[in-house]
Design a protein around this motif. Structure first.
Motif, PDB file in Angstrom:
ATOM      1  N   PRO A  29      -2.011 -46.240 -76.585  1.00 13.87           N
ATOM      2  CA  PRO A  29      -0.990 -46.387 -77.302  1.00 13.87           C
ATOM      3  C   PRO A  29      -1.298 -46.585 -79.045  1.00 13.87           C
ATOM      4  O   PRO A  29      -0.399 -46.360 -79.810  1.00 13.87           O
ATOM      5  N   LYS A  30      -2.826 -46.657 -79.108  1.00 13.61           N
ATOM      6  CA  LYS A  30      -3.219 -46.769 -80.475  1.00 13.61           C
ATOM      7  C   LYS A  30      -4.091 -45.450 -80.976  1.00 13.61           C
ATOM      8  O   LYS A  30      -4.646 -45.478 -81.943  1.00 13.61           O
ATOM      9  N   GLY A  31      -3.979 -44.325 -79.995  1.00 18.01           N
ATOM     10  CA  GLY A  31      -4.482 -43.252 -80.318  1.00 18.01           C
ATOM     11  C   GLY A  31      -3.423 -42.600 -81.391  1.00 18.01           C
ATOM     12  O   GLY A  31      -2.201 -42.751 -81.388  1.00 18.01           O
ATOM     13  N   ILE A  32      -3.945 -41.676 -82.270  1.00 19.93           N
ATOM     14  CA  ILE A  32      -2.851 -41.223 -83.309  1.00 19.93           C
ATOM     15  C   ILE A  32      -2.329 -39.806 -82.810  1.00 19.93           C
ATOM     16  O   ILE A  32      -2.717 -38.751 -82.274  1.00 19.93           O
ATOM     17  N   GLY A  33      -1.087 -39.843 -82.800  1.00 12.56           N
ATOM     18  CA  GLY A  33      -0.096 -38.876 -82.062  1.00 12.56           C
ATOM     19  C   GLY A  33      -0.688 -37.343 -82.344  1.00 12.56           C
ATOM     20  O   GLY A  33      -0.814 -36.575 -81.601  1.00 12.56           O
ATOM     21  N   GLN A  34      -0.742 -37.048 -83.787  1.00 18.38           N
ATOM     22  CA  GLN A  34      -1.031 -35.702 -84.179  1.00 18.38           C
ATOM     23  C   GLN A  34      -2.560 -35.325 -83.692  1.00 18.38           C
ATOM     24  O   GLN A  34      -2.740 -34.290 -83.318  1.00 18.38           O
ATOM     25  N   ILE A  35      -3.408 -36.313 -83.557  1.00 15.02           N
ATOM     26  CA  ILE A  35      -4.764 -36.167 -83.383  1.00 15.02           C
ATOM     27  C   ILE A  35      -4.853 -35.999 -81.828  1.00 15.02           C
ATOM     28  O   ILE A  35      -5.369 -35.106 -81.331  1.00 15.02           O
ATOM     29  N   LYS A  36      -3.984 -36.516 -80.839  1.00 16.77           N
ATOM     30  CA  LYS A  36      -3.966 -36.483 -79.452  1.00 16.77           C
ATOM     31  C   LYS A  36      -3.449 -35.079 -79.283  1.00 16.77           C
ATOM     32  O   LYS A  36      -3.885 -34.222 -78.307  1.00 16.77           O
ATOM     33  N   GLU A  37      -2.419 -34.449 -80.224  1.00 21.59           N
ATOM     34  CA  GLU A  37      -1.831 -33.043 -79.988  1.00 21.59           C
ATOM     35  C   GLU A  37      -2.784 -32.116 -80.125  1.00 21.59           C
ATOM     36  O   GLU A  37      -2.835 -31.061 -79.569  1.00 21.59           O
ATOM     37  N   ARG A  38      -3.632 -32.373 -81.310  1.00 21.06           N
ATOM     38  CA  ARG A  38      -4.563 -31.310 -81.510  1.00 21.06           C
ATOM     39  C   ARG A  38      -5.793 -31.133 -80.564  1.00 21.06           C
ATOM     40  O   ARG A  38      -6.238 -30.201 -80.091  1.00 21.06           O
ATOM     41  N   LEU A  39      -6.271 -32.455 -79.779  1.00 14.65           N
ATOM     42  CA  LEU A  39      -7.116 -32.415 -78.932  1.00 14.65           C
ATOM     43  C   LEU A  39      -6.428 -31.931 -77.690  1.00 14.65           C
ATOM     44  O   LEU A  39      -7.163 -30.887 -77.076  1.00 14.65           O
ATOM     45  N   ALA A  40      -5.255 -31.967 -77.294  1.00 12.53           N
ATOM     46  CA  ALA A  40      -4.724 -31.546 -76.151  1.00 12.53           C
ATOM     47  C   ALA A  40      -4.809 -29.821 -76.404  1.00 12.53           C
ATOM     48  O   ALA A  40      -4.690 -29.146 -75.335  1.00 12.53           O
ATOM     49  N   ASP A  41      -4.528 -29.436 -77.494  1.00 13.39           N
ATOM     50  CA  ASP A  41      -4.533 -28.037 -77.829  1.00 13.39           C
ATOM     51  C   ASP A  41      -5.797 -27.363 -77.325  1.00 13.39           C
ATOM     52  O   ASP A  41      -5.886 -26.368 -76.968  1.00 13.39           O
ATOM     53  N   TYR A  42      -6.850 -28.014 -77.714  1.00 13.06           N
ATOM     54  CA  TYR A  42      -8.082 -27.481 -77.538  1.00 13.06           C
ATOM     55  C   TYR A  42      -8.352 -27.523 -75.955  1.00 13.06           C
ATOM     56  O   TYR A  42      -8.935 -26.522 -75.421  1.00 13.06           O
ATOM     57  N   LEU A  43      -7.950 -28.808 -75.273  1.00 14.57           N
ATOM     58  CA  LEU A  43      -8.110 -28.659 -73.896  1.00 14.57           C
ATOM     59  C   LEU A  43      -7.418 -27.804 -73.091  1.00 14.57           C
ATOM     60  O   LEU A  43      -7.826 -27.278 -71.893  1.00 14.57           O
ATOM     61  N   ALA A  44      -6.234 -27.320 -73.677  1.00 13.66           N
ATOM     62  CA  ALA A  44      -5.254 -26.394 -72.839  1.00 13.66           C
ATOM     63  C   ALA A  44      -6.307 -24.823 -72.984  1.00 13.66           C
ATOM     64  O   ALA A  44      -5.923 -24.383 -71.954  1.00 13.66           O
ATOM     65  N   VAL A  45      -6.925 -24.691 -74.002  1.00 10.23           N
ATOM     66  CA  VAL A  45      -7.566 -23.374 -73.996  1.00 10.23           C
ATOM     67  C   VAL A  45      -8.897 -23.407 -73.467  1.00 10.23           C
ATOM     68  O   VAL A  45      -9.547 -22.349 -73.319  1.00 10.23           O
TER      69      VAL A  45
END
Length: 140
Positions: free
Chosen positions: A120-136
């Motif tokens: 819950p204290k992870g930064i939203g856009q940072i999570k999204e960017r990490l998820a982008d990397y993990l998706a590829v």
């Protein structure tokens, strides 16, 4: 790339199934106080995106990384519409042992990637960017 305007850069430092995260200071004058973040920050002068993120990593964690260690990079627009860079690098146990925390933030930790993404204290856009990397990069 050096002369193209950008606001700053962040670096996800992955190690095994974990990542290095920095607990931001808990003061109201900064963005995301008391949240878990990655190494990085604002551009200084005319430095390139990779020079920016490597300097911030050196200042915040005491790690000197070669630019060739940056295995993934992508630009995003921040909330002000300004380009920012997101990088990924892998580090090993010996480098984690060499981390020397700087004077910004409350501390640092290696946490499982899944824990960061759900925190819950992870930064939203940072999570999204990490998820982008993990998706590829399946299995990364």
């Amino acid at each position: 790339m050096r002369d193209e305007p950008f606001g700053g850069a962040k670096l996800a430092l992955l190690t095994g199934r974990g990542l290095v995260s920095i607990l931001r200071d808990d003061v109201p004058r900064i963005a995301w106080p008391g949240h878990w973040d990655f190494a990085g920050g604002a551009r200084e002068g005319r430095e390139s995106p990779s020079a920016c993120v490597l300097r911030e990593t050196r200042e915040e964690l005491g790690l000197e990384l070669d630019p060739g260690r940056l295995i993934w990079r992508r630009t995003y627009l921040n909330s002000n519409g300004r380009p920012v860079w997101f990088f990924v690098a892998r580090i090993g146990a010996a480098e984690i042992a060499r981390i020397r925390f700087g004077d910004e933030g409350q501390g640092w930790a290696v946490m499982p990637v899944a824990d960061y993404l759900a925190h819950p204290k992870g930064i939203g856009q940072i999570k999204e960017r990490l998820a982008d990397y993990l998706a590829v990069q399946p299995g990364a």
